[in-house]
Design a protein around this motif. Structure first.
Motif, PDB file in Angstrom:
ATOM      1  N   CYS A  61      41.463  37.885  33.705  1.00  0.00           N
ATOM      2  CA  CYS A  61      40.158  38.319  34.213  1.00  0.00           C
ATOM      3  C   CYS A  61      39.091  37.845  33.236  1.00  0.00           C
TER       4      CYS A  61
ATOM      5  N   CYS B 291      34.945  46.169  36.505  1.00  0.00           N
ATOM      6  CA  CYS B 291      36.379  46.432  36.620  1.00  0.00           C
ATOM      7  C   CYS B 291      36.844  47.144  35.353  1.00  0.00           C
TER       8      CYS B 291
ATOM      9  N   CYS C 114      39.570  45.819  33.600  1.00  0.00           N
ATOM     10  CA  CYS C 114      40.538  44.870  33.051  1.00  0.00           C
ATOM     11  C   CYS C 114      40.449  44.747  31.531  1.00  0.00           C
TER      12      CYS C 114
ATOM     13  N   THR D 105      36.547  45.938  47.225  1.00  0.00           N
ATOM     14  CA  THR D 105      37.267  44.823  46.610  1.00  0.00           C
ATOM     15  C   THR D 105      38.248  44.159  47.572  1.00  0.00           C
TER      16      THR D 105
ATOM     17  N   ASN E  34      31.990  50.743  38.028  1.00  0.00           N
ATOM     18  CA  ASN E  34      33.327  50.479  38.564  1.00  0.00           C
ATOM     19  C   ASN E  34      33.940  51.661  39.314  1.00  0.00           C
TER      20      ASN E  34
ATOM     21  N   TYR F 184      35.293  50.548  42.652  1.00  0.00           N
ATOM     22  CA  TYR F 184      36.443  49.675  42.392  1.00  0.00           C
ATOM     23  C   TYR F 184      37.688  50.509  42.107  1.00  0.00           C
TER      24      TYR F 184
END
Length: 373
Positions: A223, A234, A236, A283, A348, A351
């Motif tokens: 990512c 996100c 990540c 997403t 996020n 998400y």
């Protein structure tokens, strides 16, 4: 070198050439003893105007091939088909093609979309879509019958070519080196190479694995926005650091850094999905509106990497049950799923909610009105 290896190399060279040609906007031809020849061009590589000019050479009606996911996002009746074809009036021009190819669509057909008949894609056309995906292009093609004109690349296929599993390609560790990192000075990095892709997957081995029956393992998909730039859209980047921190505390662990950007759709398409999310899609729906599956990743590669490292039992740092199931199906036993929860932020929340409610992830922060505010 045996005949089987030589044949495999020739096939992979042809596919690599076809991917490069598509990205450059050229024409690729697929033919073989089992299928009529077809020529195709990718809208994403050639541009809409050039693709339309190419398709018009076959008559007033042009054949567009796209994924079933994209057709369903457009409100077309594609059933459960993976790949379909549309007969599109060439008089519709570039605006119609762009609408069909990737503009955001609701569950209803967009205004101005004509009545379109959905037809099954041929095996050759389905293979062409796979090539476009491998090239990280939007999986939308203009297809015409193969002709005597010179295509920019020729890919000969058969049923065996179409059915070949990419996991059949050897995946071997090429080189390893010590890599002290901020969280621990006892780490080494191992690069794995497969002949069917132009990049390497990487394993970061933390500490010493000797005597550890089931070390901590994290499957981390690449990512760039999160890992490099610290994106707040996100989780990540924080998950990457949290996993490494946990392994350093335990004294041993393996982080597999898998080159599957954007759930496997590639960086450019991930950024396109970001634009769709800004327009209101979540997403998963953003990916399907671009013509991809909700998640295009394949974690079988991770199982092969772990086995190459001599690991057959692991404690997996994940909230994603699919990772647990895939490793188990392919020879790596997950003795424990270790949750990896990261604090949410206002960028996020949706998400994370999507991952929990629609993708079946576990152990994620709850989303409530106070957090959303």
């Amino acid at each position: 070198m045996g005949p089987a290896i030589e044949a495999s190399i020739r096939r992979r060279v042809r596919l690599a050439a076809a991917e490069a040609v598509l990205r450059e906007g050229g024409v690729v031809r697929i033919h073989g003893p089992d299928h009529p020849a077809v020529d195709f061009i990718a809208l994403d590589g050639a541009g809409t105007a050039a693709a339309l000019a190419f398709a018009r050479s076959s008559g007033p009606t042009i054949r567009m091939v796209l994924t079933g996911a994209r057709a369903r996002a457009l409100g077309l009746d594609a059933g459960s088909a993976v790949c379909v074809a549309l007969a599109v009036p060439s008089s519709g021009g570039t605006q119609l093609l762009e609408t069909l190819a990737g503009m955001p669509a609701s569950s209803r057909r967009p205004i101005g979309l004509p009545t379109l008949v959905v037809e099954p894609a041929t095996p050759a056309e389905a293979a062409a879509i796979d090539i476009a995906k491998r090239a990280s292009l939007l999986p939308v093609l203009m297809v015409v019958p193969g002709s005597s004109r010179q295509a920019d690349a020729v890919v000969e296929i058969s049923k065996d070519d179409i059915d070949t599993d990419p996991m059949d390609a050897p995946l071997v560790p090429i080189v390893q080196a010590d890599l002290p990192i901020s969280l621990t000075e006892t780490a080494r990095v191992v690069a794995f190479r497969a002949p069917d892709v132009a990049y390497e997957h990487v394993a970061l081995v933390v500490g010493k694995l000797d005597g550890v029956s089931a070390p901590l393992v994290r499957l981390h998909s690449e990512c760039m926005t999160g890992d490099v730039f610290g994106s707040l859209r996100c989780d990540c980047g924080p998950q990457l650091q949290a996993a490494l921190s946990r392994m350093a505390q335990d004294g041993a662990g393996v982080l597999l850094y898998l080159r599957q950007e954007g759930r496997g759709i590639g960086l450019t398409n991930k950024l396109r999905a970001y634009r769709l999310q800004e327009m209101g899609l979540d997403t998963l729906d953003a990916n399907t509106h671009l013509g991809f599956e909700q998640d295009e990743r394949d974690f079988r590669t991770a199982a092969r990497m772990l086995q190459a490292l001599g690991l057959h039992q692991v404690r997996l740092l994940t909230n994603n049950p699919e990772k647990v199931h895939t490793l188990g199906r392919h020879g790596v036993t997950v003795t424990e799923r270790v949750p990896l929860s990261i604090a949410a932020n206002r960028h996020n929340l949706r998400y994370l909610q999507t991952k929990r409610q629609r993708a079946g992830h576990l152990g994620l922060p709850a989303v409530n009105d106070e957090e959303a505010g």
